[in-house]
Design a protein around this motif. Structure first.
Motif, PDB file in Angstrom:
ATOM      1  N   VAL A 134       0.680  -1.029  -0.004  1.00 50.89           N
ATOM      2  CA  VAL A 134       0.035   0.207  -0.060  1.00 50.89           C
ATOM      3  C   VAL A 134       0.844   1.077   0.130  1.00 50.89           C
ATOM      4  CG1 VAL A 134      -1.936  -1.066   1.073  1.00 50.89           C
ATOM      5  CG2 VAL A 134      -0.338   0.050   2.545  1.00 50.89           C
ATOM      6  N   SER A 135       2.111   1.286   0.570  1.00 50.99           N
ATOM      7  CA  SER A 135       2.906   2.117   0.555  1.00 50.99           C
ATOM      8  C   SER A 135       4.439   1.930   0.618  1.00 50.99           C
ATOM      9  CB  SER A 135       2.387   3.193   1.540  1.00 50.99           C
ATOM     10  OG  SER A 135       2.668   2.814   2.824  1.00 50.99           O
ATOM     11  N   ALA A 136       5.204   2.889   0.396  1.00 51.54           N
ATOM     12  CA  ALA A 136       6.789   2.479   0.421  1.00 51.54           C
ATOM     13  C   ALA A 136       7.437   3.739   0.472  1.00 51.54           C
ATOM     14  CB  ALA A 136       7.291   1.650  -1.020  1.00 51.54           C
ATOM     15  N   SER A 137       8.752   3.564   1.084  1.00 54.24           N
ATOM     16  CA  SER A 137       9.802   4.559   1.268  1.00 54.24           C
ATOM     17  C   SER A 137      11.155   3.919   1.052  1.00 54.24           C
ATOM     18  CB  SER A 137       9.601   5.157   2.738  1.00 54.24           C
ATOM     19  OG  SER A 137       9.953   4.118   3.685  1.00 54.24           O
ATOM     20  N   LYS A 138      11.887   4.985   1.104  1.00 52.37           N
ATOM     21  CA  LYS A 138      13.528   4.544   0.680  1.00 52.37           C
ATOM     22  C   LYS A 138      14.187   5.541   1.711  1.00 52.37           C
ATOM     23  CE  LYS A 138      15.232   6.655  -3.044  1.00 52.37           C
ATOM     24  NZ  LYS A 138      16.011   7.561  -2.385  1.00 52.37           N
ATOM     25  N   SER A 139      15.161   4.891   2.382  1.00 54.91           N
ATOM     26  CA  SER A 139      16.082   5.516   3.504  1.00 54.91           C
ATOM     27  C   SER A 139      17.411   5.438   2.727  1.00 54.91           C
ATOM     28  CB  SER A 139      16.104   4.981   4.776  1.00 54.91           C
ATOM     29  OG  SER A 139      14.617   5.302   5.056  1.00 54.91           O
ATOM     30  N   VAL A 140      17.992   6.765   2.709  1.00 58.28           N
ATOM     31  CA  VAL A 140      19.744   6.580   2.410  1.00 58.28           C
ATOM     32  C   VAL A 140      20.549   7.120   3.666  1.00 58.28           C
ATOM     33  CG1 VAL A 140      19.263   6.454  -0.102  1.00 58.28           C
ATOM     34  CG2 VAL A 140      19.495   8.743   1.257  1.00 58.28           C
ATOM     35  N   TRP A 141      21.707   6.878   3.775  1.00 61.99           N
ATOM     36  CA  TRP A 141      22.684   7.568   4.886  1.00 61.99           C
ATOM     37  C   TRP A 141      23.184   8.459   4.268  1.00 61.99           C
ATOM     38  CZ3 TRP A 141      23.689   6.609   9.613  1.00 61.99           C
ATOM     39  CH2 TRP A 141      24.848   7.097  10.485  1.00 61.99           C
ATOM     40  N   CYS A 142      23.171   9.604   5.005  1.00 61.33           N
ATOM     41  CA  CYS A 142      23.654  11.012   4.794  1.00 61.33           C
ATOM     42  C   CYS A 142      24.113  11.594   5.624  1.00 61.33           C
ATOM     43  CB  CYS A 142      22.541  11.960   4.108  1.00 61.33           C
ATOM     44  SG  CYS A 142      22.080  11.346   2.165  1.00 61.33           S
ATOM     45  N   THR A 143      25.254  12.148   5.749  1.00 59.61           N
ATOM     46  CA  THR A 143      26.007  13.063   7.077  1.00 59.61           C
ATOM     47  C   THR A 143      25.540  12.545   8.085  1.00 59.61           C
ATOM     48  OG1 THR A 143      25.661  14.650   5.408  1.00 59.61           O
ATOM     49  CG2 THR A 143      26.525  15.353   7.418  1.00 59.61           C
ATOM     50  N   GLY A 144      25.920  11.165   8.702  1.00 59.29           N
ATOM     51  CA  GLY A 144      25.479  10.720   9.914  1.00 59.29           C
ATOM     52  C   GLY A 144      24.211  10.432  10.414  1.00 59.29           C
ATOM     53  N   GLY A 145      23.312  10.348   9.293  1.00 60.93           N
ATOM     54  CA  GLY A 145      21.738   9.900   9.754  1.00 60.93           C
ATOM     55  C   GLY A 145      21.301   9.328   8.472  1.00 60.93           C
ATOM     56  N   PHE A 146      19.958   8.862   8.603  1.00 60.35           N
ATOM     57  CA  PHE A 146      19.069   8.282   7.469  1.00 60.35           C
ATOM     58  C   PHE A 146      18.393   9.322   7.109  1.00 60.35           C
ATOM     59  CE2 PHE A 146      20.929   4.053   8.964  1.00 60.35           C
ATOM     60  CZ  PHE A 146      21.267   3.650   8.065  1.00 60.35           C
ATOM     61  N   GLN A 147      18.115   9.440   5.874  1.00 61.77           N
ATOM     62  CA  GLN A 147      17.063  10.305   5.416  1.00 61.77           C
ATOM     63  C   GLN A 147      16.005   9.505   4.511  1.00 61.77           C
ATOM     64  OE1 GLN A 147      18.798  13.555   3.130  1.00 61.77           O
ATOM     65  NE2 GLN A 147      19.696  14.540   4.780  1.00 61.77           N
ATOM     66  N   THR A 148      14.808   9.546   4.813  1.00 61.62           N
ATOM     67  CA  THR A 148      13.713   8.792   4.298  1.00 61.62           C
ATOM     68  C   THR A 148      12.783   9.710   3.442  1.00 61.62           C
ATOM     69  OG1 THR A 148      13.864   7.300   6.174  1.00 61.62           O
ATOM     70  CG2 THR A 148      11.875   7.452   4.760  1.00 61.62           C
ATOM     71  N   VAL A 149      12.399   9.080   2.270  1.00 66.88           N
ATOM     72  CA  VAL A 149      11.482   9.990   1.369  1.00 66.88           C
ATOM     73  C   VAL A 149      10.634   8.770   0.867  1.00 66.88           C
ATOM     74  CG1 VAL A 149      13.184  11.579   0.253  1.00 66.88           C
ATOM     75  CG2 VAL A 149      12.887   9.358  -0.878  1.00 66.88           C
ATOM     76  N   PRO A 150       9.175   8.928   0.655  1.00 65.74           N
ATOM     77  CA  PRO A 150       8.188   8.118   0.212  1.00 65.74           C
ATOM     78  C   PRO A 150       8.794   7.784  -1.267  1.00 65.74           C
ATOM     79  CG  PRO A 150       7.066  10.348   0.504  1.00 65.74           C
ATOM     80  CD  PRO A 150       8.724  10.465   0.917  1.00 65.74           C
ATOM     81  N   LEU A 151       8.152   6.499  -1.583  1.00 68.75           N
ATOM     82  CA  LEU A 151       8.191   6.044  -2.971  1.00 68.75           C
ATOM     83  C   LEU A 151       6.841   5.839  -3.463  1.00 68.75           C
ATOM     84  CD1 LEU A 151      11.102   3.126  -2.970  1.00 68.75           C
ATOM     85  CD2 LEU A 151      11.124   5.608  -4.080  1.00 68.75           C
ATOM     86  N   PRO A 152       6.388   6.348  -4.629  1.00 69.23           N
ATOM     87  CA  PRO A 152       4.908   6.277  -5.223  1.00 69.23           C
ATOM     88  C   PRO A 152       5.016   4.609  -5.681  1.00 69.23           C
ATOM     89  CG  PRO A 152       6.371   7.772  -6.274  1.00 69.23           C
ATOM     90  CD  PRO A 152       7.187   7.427  -5.249  1.00 69.23           C
ATOM     91  N   LEU A 153       3.910   4.134  -5.012  1.00 68.74           N
ATOM     92  CA  LEU A 153       3.665   2.668  -5.550  1.00 68.74           C
ATOM     93  C   LEU A 153       3.419   2.821  -7.135  1.00 68.74           C
ATOM     94  CD1 LEU A 153       1.978   0.890  -2.536  1.00 68.74           C
ATOM     95  CD2 LEU A 153       4.304   0.369  -3.726  1.00 68.74           C
TER      96      LEU A 153
END
Length: 162
Positions: A134-153
């Motif tokens: 029903v939904s998805a997100s992607k997280s990447v490591w950036c400058t000491g932490g994870f940043q998360t953005v939604p992924l449109p299904l």
């Protein structure tokens, strides 16, 4: 181990074919009502590179609310990837009847003590409700932490067999 260097989150953001995401989604839906998990491997550079989805068994003692790679299958994936000159581009898993967010437990597993185990690897979380993504997100490591953005299904929801 070259397979663990990671294909880089930039490659995943811009070049992951929709068919690969479809294979990942199908695996995660089939794992329901437990969390599914696996990796996406990449070989080659640029447009000529290829992608491979590798589902892994969930070895967590609480598979409805957590995932863990069993050591033997994970080691075999790494050895096979090395032999094929592939790198891990993405680790993926599902959340069962829960939001598609990179949870505090996910963050703790990916970066114990605040140190990313695979800093060049993206993490995709897919929410599965009633056996359906029903939904998805992607997280990447950036400058000491994870940043998360939604992924449109809608970008990778296909009804035809892949």
């Amino acid at each position: 181990m070259p397979a663990l260097r990671g294909g880089g989150s930039e490659a995943l953001i811009h070049h992951l074919p929709p068919e690969v995401l479809t294979r990942m989604i199908r695996h995660l839906e089939a794992a329901w009502p437990q969390e599914g998990c696996g990796v996406i491997l990449r070989s080659g550079e640029g447009e000529g590179g290829s992608w491979r989805v590798v589902p892994l068994p969930n070895a967590s003692p609480t598979p409805r609310v957590a995932y863990a790679f069993a050591p033997e299958p994970w080691l075999q994936v790494c050895l096979d990837a090395d032999a094929r000159q592939e790198e891990v581009a993405c680790v993926f898993h599902s959340h069962v009847d829960a939001p598609a967010v990179f949870s505090s437990e996910d963050r703790r597993q990916a970066a114990p003590a605040g140190i990313a185990l695979l800093p060049q690897v993206s993490y995709i979380v897919v929410a599965i409700h009633g056996g359906r993504a029903v939904s998805a997100s992607k997280s990447v490591w950036c400058t000491g932490g994870f940043q998360t953005v939604p992924l449109p299904l809608a970008d990778f929801r296909f009804e035809k067999p892949v």
